[in-house]
Design an enzyme around this catalytic site. Structure first.
Site, PDB file in Angstrom:
ATOM      1  CB  ALA A  44      87.522  49.379  52.295  1.00 45.20           C
ATOM      2  CG  PHE A  96      81.246  49.448  47.077  1.00 48.19           C
ATOM      3  CD1 PHE A  96      82.174  50.374  46.626  1.00 48.19           C
ATOM      4  CD2 PHE A  96      80.737  48.523  46.173  1.00 48.19           C
ATOM      5  CE1 PHE A  96      82.598  50.381  45.307  1.00 48.19           C
ATOM      6  CE2 PHE A  96      81.148  48.526  44.838  1.00 48.19           C
ATOM      7  CZ  PHE A  96      82.078  49.456  44.415  1.00 48.19           C
ATOM      8  CD  GLN A 130      89.875  42.802  52.873  1.00 49.19           C
ATOM      9  OE1 GLN A 130      90.344  43.693  53.567  1.00 49.19           O
ATOM     10  NE2 GLN A 130      88.879  42.055  53.289  1.00 49.19           N
ATOM     11  CG  HIS A 160      87.501  41.196  47.463  1.00 46.54           C
ATOM     12  ND1 HIS A 160      87.112  42.061  48.455  1.00 46.54           N
ATOM     13  CD2 HIS A 160      87.609  39.980  48.063  1.00 46.54           C
ATOM     14  CE1 HIS A 160      86.985  41.402  49.608  1.00 46.54           C
ATOM     15  NE2 HIS A 160      87.294  40.142  49.395  1.00 46.54           N
ATOM     16  CB  CYS A 170      84.986  31.949  25.320  1.00 44.34           C
ATOM     17  SG  CYS A 170      85.355  33.676  24.946  1.00 44.34           S
ATOM     18  CB  CYS A 203      81.636  32.937  22.526  1.00 46.09           C
ATOM     19  SG  CYS A 203      81.533  33.525  24.226  1.00 46.09           S
ATOM     20  CB  SER A 247      86.896  46.494  59.431  1.00 45.28           C
ATOM     21  OG  SER A 247      86.277  46.026  58.256  1.00 45.28           O
TER      22      SER A 247
HETATM   23 ZN    ZN Z   1      83.344  34.774  24.897  1.00 48.54          ZN
END
Ligand code: ZN
Length: 266
Positions: A24, A35, A103, A123, A134, A159, A198
């Site tokens: 981060a 975050f 990350q 991530h 789908c 879909c 970290s």
């Molecule tokens: Zn779809």
């Protein structure tokens, strides 16, 4: 610090397969708050509302999710890569970089110039969107257009399944292919550099130890102490951008003594 940078530069020079593991703090240096930090996303939103299970089961949670993600997307459009990202690119140009394992979800390694195949995203990536039903892929910009046209919860055009940015939410499984590749490459590298992580989020936090146990040298660059400092061959406490840039500059100078200083990393 200077001596440690010189040792790190020597190890980079001797290495042929370097892995940079970025956390981060590398994004923070581009102006993306962690975050979890003061001013970060979780100060204004309740993280318990953002589990994968809540996303799958609650339309209200999905509305909140996309509201938060719209805020994050606008932030991503405004930021640029920093010296840490360019140091990775420079290592690649020198033929030293095996890959970056990150990350971070901001795509800044690729924006700085690394080929997508050189970046393993543990991530996910916030600039890609997929249908959970789908698998159809959408660009984040297209989906943002639908949101701004009034769709609070965008749906798949094929879909009608739920769309979600390709990032890993709380309670969502780690991406299997990326984890396997990160582990396999870490076992084959000869120098593993942790940059601004970290090292507390598992399973990613164990990867540097896999590299070390397989024989690689382990360098940790971080502003503060990490959980694995005692396992590292070298620890540099400082800003990642400046430190990595200095390591790369020294390596370049020793490999190409005639090169002008200062034009290598950016
Ligand atoms: Zn779809």
């Amino acid at each position: 610090m200077t001596d440690a940078v010189a040792i790190a530069a020597l190890w980079v020079e001797k290495a042929s397969r370097v892995i940079l593991f970025t956390g981060a703090g590398v994004s923070t240096e581009s102006g993306i708050p962690d975050f979890r930090s003061p001013g970060g996303i979780w100060e204004r939103y309740d993280p318990r509302e953002f589990t994968y299970q809540r996303f799958l089961t609650s339309e209200e949670a999905r509305k909140t999710y996309w509201k938060m993600h719209t805020e994050f997307y606008r932030l991503l459009l405004s930021v640029r890569p920093n010296p840490s990202h360019y140091a990775c690119v420079e290592l690649d140009r020198m033929g030293k970089l095996d890959c970056v394992i990150t990350q971070n979800v901001d795509n800044l390694h690729q924006t700085a110039g690394l080929a997508p195949g050189k970046v393993i995203e543990l991530h996910g990536n916030a600039l890609a969107v997929a249908c959970l039903q789908c698998g159809e892929l959408y660009s984040r910009a297209d989906v943002q257009g639908w949101i701004e046209a009034g769709q609070e919860v965008p749906r798949c055009g094929r879909c009608n399944g739920l769309l979600k940015p390709r990032t890993i939410s709380f309670g969502q499984a780690m991406p299997v292919q990326e984890m396997q590749e990160a582990i396999a490459r870490s076992r084959r590298c000869d120098l593993f550099v942790v940059a601004s992580s970290s090292l507390v989020v598992e399973p990613a936090a164990s990867i540097p130890l896999l590299a070390r146990d397989a024989g690689a040298r382990l360098i940790i660059v971080n502003l503060t102490a990490t959980a694995h400092d005692s396992s590292a061959d070298l620890v540099l406490h400082g800003g990642t951008g400046q430190t990595l840039q200095e390591i790369v500059r020294r390596t370049t100078r020793e490999s190409h003594p005639c090169q002008e200083e200062g034009d290598s990393a950016t």
